[in-house]
Scaffold this motif. Structure first.
Motif: not given
Length: 529
Positions: A390-398
């Motif tokens: 894992x390189x990064x945590x990207x939380x997708x927008x709602x």
């Protein structure tokens, strides 16, 4: 490129093979192979003659960029024999040393004119920062405060925009920050960005294309203390290598063109440059002293699209888009960069590998073809650890509750518009007003048949739709610059954080620099509400 400083002066898109983007599929030469083992790649230039004036613009935008590419029928099996022999050495831009004092790190830049060879054996008037062409790389660290002292000796107004940086609008380097010849501009700000690749270039009204094509551009590396950064190559010039690609338009006397009348002139050449060196008939060489090498690629062309791929048909391990790390390292067959876009990838090398760029004409006329620009030869015995899972945590927008807007890119003759207004002056620009912490989703609609490269200052955005399709793969990363094809659209989402101002504005515009100068730019005002 060789240079002599003038003493009187002191100037995106990625493909993983399975996912076709922008509704066009991978038809831009991504599968083209080197013609002949150990030789240069197929070099093809499009010279479109017999056109003059603005009447040809729409036709060029719709059809003038097309070209035919051939494949040699070879399979994708990689071998050392596929690598092209280097005939020159890659020039790595100097790393600009900062001076720490009073809680800030200071960097000194001078924008100056000079001369250099854009075409081999022909002297061109050029410009650069601290030299006669391009500029040094700056390396900033998250959380630090930087102070830049930038002196203008160009003989004309300029500004310096920190492309992709999340900084106050008063320090952003847009048209409102333009400063005159002989003056020094000294912006200072805290680095809030996480690890990523940015760049800096002029952004004054009506002169951006002219100043950038003559050489005013440089790379910025943002470093941080994340686990991903610690696990990736990071020694500048050793295993962390900047690659600045450009396709320019130059006449036989060496004059670099930047506007419609220049591009419609006769007898033009369209050289491709890598870190300032013409690679039309030269393949640069780099000896990798570490088996894993990181490359940061910037398309600093005024208009043309650059697609980076391996000459042997192998994959690249992409780790970042414009605005930082992907969630995980991703194998891709090519990386397509529109003007202004960046990407990062790593190569784990056992044998030499040649990197190619496929050039696709983005505006009126220009270079098209496939160029072997760099052969990377390993001379290393180390054993790099596996890349992090894992390189990064990207939380997708709602985006269900986000404020929706439509931004329309338009055209009237040679005049380019956003939402019907031509941004050739601050007073004539369309104005987008928002407030701190606002969450918005924009549909960027291309009302022309021309290619556009949409760039948003201030904050990164997520792609929600590309021509009506849901993004996948590397398109799920963070961006600040993205392709909008003729008649197409993208939908993007963003949140406006940290900075407000009642006077200074950010910009949103097409990063085909001629389109920007011709009016395809609007203002973005972020206030407290």
């Amino acid at each position: 490129m060789t240079h002599d400083t003038d003493p009187a002066s002191g100037a995106g898109r990625q493909s993983n093979g399975a996912h076709a983007r922008s509704g066009r599929g991978d038809t831009d030469g991504h599968s083209e192979k080197t013609k002949g083992r150990g030789g240069k790649g197929l070099h093809r230039r499009t010279f479109l003659g017999g056109m003059a004036g603005a009447a040809g613009l729409a036709a060029f935008g719709a059809a003038g960029a097309t070209f035919s590419l051939l494949t040699d029928g070879n399979d994708n099996e990689a071998s050392a024999a596929d690598a092209t022999t280097a005939t020159a050495t890659l020039t790595v831009p100097d790393l600009l040393e900062g001076t720490a004092s009073g809680g800030a790190t200071s960097y000194t830049l001078t924008a100056k004119t000079g001369t250099g060879e854009v075409l081999s054996g022909v002297t061109s008037t050029t410009a650069g920062y601290n030299g006669s062409y391009l500029g040094p790389t700056m390396k900033w660290t998250t959380g630090d405060t930087v102070l830049l002292n930038i002196t203008n000796t160009l003989g004309d107004d300029t500004s310096v925009h920190f492309h992709g940086a999340h900084i106050p609008p008063k320090m952003d380097g847009g048209p409102q920050n333009a400063f005159a010849d002989g003056e020094t501009w000294s912006p200072t700000f805290e680095i809030k960005d996480e690890a990523k690749t940015l760049w800096y270039h002029p952004h004054a009204l009506g002169t951006t294309a002219e100043q950038v094509v003559h050489g005013l551009a440089g790379m910025i590396i943002v470093a941080d203390d994340s686990d991903a950064s610690a696990a990736l190559p990071s020694e500048y010039g050793v295993d962390d290598i900047p690659i600045i690609l450009q396709c320019l338009a130059v006449d036989s006397s060496g004059d670099v063109k930047y506007n419609v009348s220049g591009y419609l002139g006769a007898g033009l050449s369209y050289p491709v440059l890598c870190n300032g060196t013409n690679v039309d008939s030269t393949t640069l060489g780099f000896t990798a002293t570490r088996k894993r090498t990181r490359f940061r690629v910037l398309n600093a062309s005024p208009a043309d699209i650059m697609t980076v791929q391996r000459g042997d048909g192998g994959t690249l391990t992409q780790i970042a888009t414009d605005q930082g790390y992907l969630t995980e390292a991703t194998e891709v067959t090519s990386i397509r960069l529109v003007a202004g876009a960046r990407a990062e990838f790593v190569l784990d090398l056992e044998d030499a590998v040649t990197l190619q760029t496929v050039v696709t004409t983005g505006w009126i006329r220009g270079g098209s073809g496939t160029y072997d620009f760099l052969t990377v030869t390993p001379d290393a015995s180390d054993s790099p650890a596996d890349l992090p899972s894992s390189l990064n945590t990207i939380t997708r927008y709602d985006t269900s509750a986000f404020t929706a807007r439509t931004i329309t890119l338009g055209q009237s003759g040679q005049t380019m518009t956003i939402n019907g207004s031509a941004g050739t002056s601050m007073s004539s620009m369309a104005m987008i007003s928002t407030t701190l912490d606002a969450e918005e989703v924009w549909t960027i609609k291309n009302g022309t048949q021309l290619e556009h490269s949409f760039h948003l200052h201030d904050v990164p955005f997520q792609l929600i739709e590309i021509n009506g399709s849901t993004p996948t793969g590397v398109d799920l990363g963070w961006y600040d610059t993205f392709e909008v094809v003729g008649g197409g659209s993208i939908k993007i989402a963003m949140k406006f954080t940290d900075f407000t101002d009642d006077t200074y504005m950010y910009m949103l515009h097409c990063h085909l620099l001629q389109h920007e100068d011709e009016g395809m730019m609007a203002a973005l005002m972020v206030t407290d509400g």
